[in-house]
Motif scaffolding. Structure first.
Motif, mmCIF file in Angstrom:
data_model
loop_
_atom_site.group_PDB
_atom_site.id
_atom_site.type_symbol
_atom_site.label_atom_id
_atom_site.label_comp_id
_atom_site.label_asym_id
_atom_site.label_seq_id
_atom_site.Cartn_x
_atom_site.Cartn_y
_atom_site.Cartn_z
ATOM 1 N N VAL A 76 0.782 -1.245 0.000
ATOM 2 C CA VAL A 76 0.000 0.000 0.000
ATOM 3 C C VAL A 76 0.819 1.303 0.000
ATOM 4 O O VAL A 76 0.715 2.080 -0.940
ATOM 5 N N PRO A 77 1.652 1.570 1.035
ATOM 6 C CA PRO A 77 2.303 2.888 1.059
ATOM 7 C C PRO A 77 3.423 3.030 0.041
ATOM 8 O O PRO A 77 3.894 4.148 -0.210
ATOM 9 N N ALA A 78 3.864 1.937 -0.550
ATOM 10 C CA ALA A 78 4.994 1.985 -1.479
ATOM 11 C C ALA A 78 4.532 2.107 -2.929
ATOM 12 O O ALA A 78 5.302 2.512 -3.798
ATOM 13 N N GLN A 79 3.259 1.768 -3.170
ATOM 14 C CA GLN A 79 2.832 1.567 -4.550
ATOM 15 C C GLN A 79 2.857 2.834 -5.406
ATOM 16 O O GLN A 79 3.332 2.818 -6.542
ATOM 17 N N ALA A 80 2.344 3.933 -4.869
ATOM 18 C CA ALA A 80 2.313 5.169 -5.663
ATOM 19 C C ALA A 80 3.727 5.701 -5.886
ATOM 20 O O ALA A 80 4.002 6.352 -6.899
#
Ligand SMILES: [Zn+2]
Lengths: 395, 145
Positions: free
Chosen positions: A347-351
């Motif tokens: 989640v927090p790494a994807q963008a």
């Protein structure tokens, strides 16, 4: 006035199920990004962390966690949470602080360790939390939303199960050339179509997994990049768009849409408004894009994005796919990284990872998945509770 | 006739009286409908009202989309009975309220009969049985032709 900032360095830890502390992944990505930028840790003046909510307190204060882990230097920190769009919020925070003159060099870092299976709501009875209620009242899971959108495309635009499977086949093939992807496996249409039905019409291989992983980006002012004699890839726009009332598209985790009785529908649906804002800010349009990285939480959702990013007209996404326009070598390749289909979601790494991919492509460093002559690209995703995000980068 | 006692899964979201319907609210100032009920502050950005009427919502509408689930969701989903049974979720557009509301498909209705645009009506049915009580929820069912 230019709102550009420079991307001086990028780094990632491979996606997978490694079972380690999320901090370890983040440190590897950070070290790679520093090396890529030719900078020392002490050069970083702001650490903008994208939060994970599945790793206890250190995850909530991601900025501080990485600042301490790399070694306190007195740098500024921030931590952002916007579900799947957390990374874009962190990028935007770093960009804003650079443009405001508060710092010249910022690290954006997102890392996660995720549990097995579908993401579930946090424990406990929470009758006022829509994210809890949707499971209790009707068993409305994340794939429910993906599947409703997919079935709508079938009934209205004539999409087929083969189209959805073809997106997976395409992205899996792209991902084989990406060392940071979790999966490096080619799929045939038949293999995808034979995988178990999860939420009709979507099958197991068409719904993204959850992964561990980390991505880091080092942003600097254009002046700083110039002082280092670098001609960097630039961030041209970061949209952190929210819906406009009445939001008449069904957004996770809601079980209803807003009523359009008193105020008529906005001119653009939510997802289209995110890309519109990014294009406006960058002064670029869909025709200027060489590639796009979009949130393919399901294979079918990628088709919605084609239309929402203006890569084709509404109802024509299937044609764009069938014509081969969105594979590497086509007119406008989508998810050259392999997308969530090859990564699974961290989640927090994807963008942040989406921006890493644009950077490699625009530098011409993407190896076997290189889009020839790429000059500009766009990313897009949506985080739970109305967090739209889109980043445009150019040479 | 079954004498199993019943209770709503959630209080005051729907009613049987006189016919099955959802209970929403409507802003007294701008007339926007809300479901689930909004009671504190209107979400229309140009309306500062905090006064709402409780209103019944249309009990029929048209299918927007639908999906059948083959895997048991995580908690807080509750399985009815021992074995997990696949279930269908339908999004139904209410014309008068200009909004869409999700719900499960009625137990005796068939997934294969669904198509975007067909008319549905609201029914109140069991969602799960627990501790001697049938817990009830709203569901959607194709309107009898
Ligand atoms: Zn109002």
């Amino acid at each position: 006035m230019s709102h550009d900032v420079a991307i001086l360095g990028v780094g990632m830890h491979q996606w997978g199920k490694w079972g380690k502390n999320f901090v370890e992944y983040g440190l590897k990505a950070t070290q790679d990004a520093l090396k890529d930028a030719g900078l020392e840790w002490r050069d970083i003046q702001l650490i903008a962390g994208a939060e994970t909510v599945r790793n206890g307190y250190p995850g909530y204060v991601a900025g501080a966690t990485f600042a301490e882990a790399m070694g306190w230097t007195g740098a500024r920190i921030s931590s952002s949470y916007a579900a799947c769009a957390s990374g874009a919020q962190a990028i935007n925070d770093a960009r804003a602080q650079i443009l405001a003159g508060f710092c010249d060099v910022a690290l954006v870092i997102g890392a996660d360790t995720t549990p097995k299976g579908f993401l579930a709501p946090n424990a406990g009875e929470r009758w006022n939390d829509p994210d809890w209620l949707r499971f209790r009242l009707m068993g409305c899971t994340n794939p429910t939303y993906f599947a409703l959108a997919a079935r709508r495309r079938m009934d209205v635009y004539g999409a087929t199960e083969e189209d959805f499977a073809a997106v997976k086949v395409k992205n899996a093939r792209h991902g084989m050339a990406n060392p940071y992807a979790r999966y490096h496996k080619e799929f045939t249409l038949q293999q995808v179509l034979e995988s178990p039905m999860v939420a009709d019409p979507l099958r197991l291989f068409e719904i993204c997994a959850t992964s561990d992983g980390a991505a880091a980006v080092i942003l600097t002012s254009m002046e700083f990049a110039k002082s280092r004699n670098v001609d960097p890839v630039k961030v041209r726009a970061v949209a952190t768009t929210t819906p406009t009332f009445p939001c008449t598209t069904l957004e996770m985790p809601n079980i209803s849409t807003d009523s359009a009785v008193a105020v008529s529908e906005p001119t653009r649906p939510f997802k289209a408004s995110i890309a519109h804002d990014a294009y406006e800010e960058a002064g670029l349009g869909p025709d200027d894009m060489s590639l796009a990285e979009v949130y393919d939480l399901s294979s079918a959702l990628e088709l919605d994005w084609y239309e929402n990013l203006g890569l084709c007209a509404e109802g024509e996404a299937e044609k764009l796919l069938r014509d081969g326009d969105t594979r590497i070598g086509g007119r406008i390749p989508v998810n050259t990284s392999g997308g969530l289909a090859s990564f699974g979601e961290a989640v927090p790494a994807q963008a942040v990872a989406q921006v890493c991919e644009l950077t490699w492509q625009l530098r011409g460093d993407a190896g076997d998945r290189q889009v020839k002559g790429a000059t500009a690209g766009i990313t897009a995703n949506i985080g739970l509770f109305g967090h739209g995000s889109s980043v445009i980068c150019s040479k | 006739m079954s004498t199993t006692p019943t209770a709503p899964v959630i209080e005051d979201w729907f009613s049987h009286d006189p016919e099955p319907h959802l209970i929403g609210t409507r802003c007294k100032q701008c007339a926007t409908y809300y479901f689930p009920k909004q009671t504190s502050f209107c979400r229309n950005p140009d309306c500062f009202s905090s006064d709402f009427d409780e209103v019944p919502l249309s009990r029929t509408g048209k299918v927007w989309s639908y999906t059948k689930h083959f895997y048991q969701p995580p908690e807080p989903f509750i399985t009815d009975g021992e074995e997990f049974e696949p279930y269908t979720i339908v999004g139904v557009e209410l014309e008068a309220e200009k909004m869409m509301v999700l719900g499960q498909l009625a137990a005796d209705a068939s997934f294969e009969d669904l198509k975007a645009g067909i008319e549905m009506e609201l029914v109140i049915e069991k969602l799960y049985h627990r501790d001697g009580t049938d817990y009830m929820i709203w569901k959607w069912k194709p309107t009898a032709s």
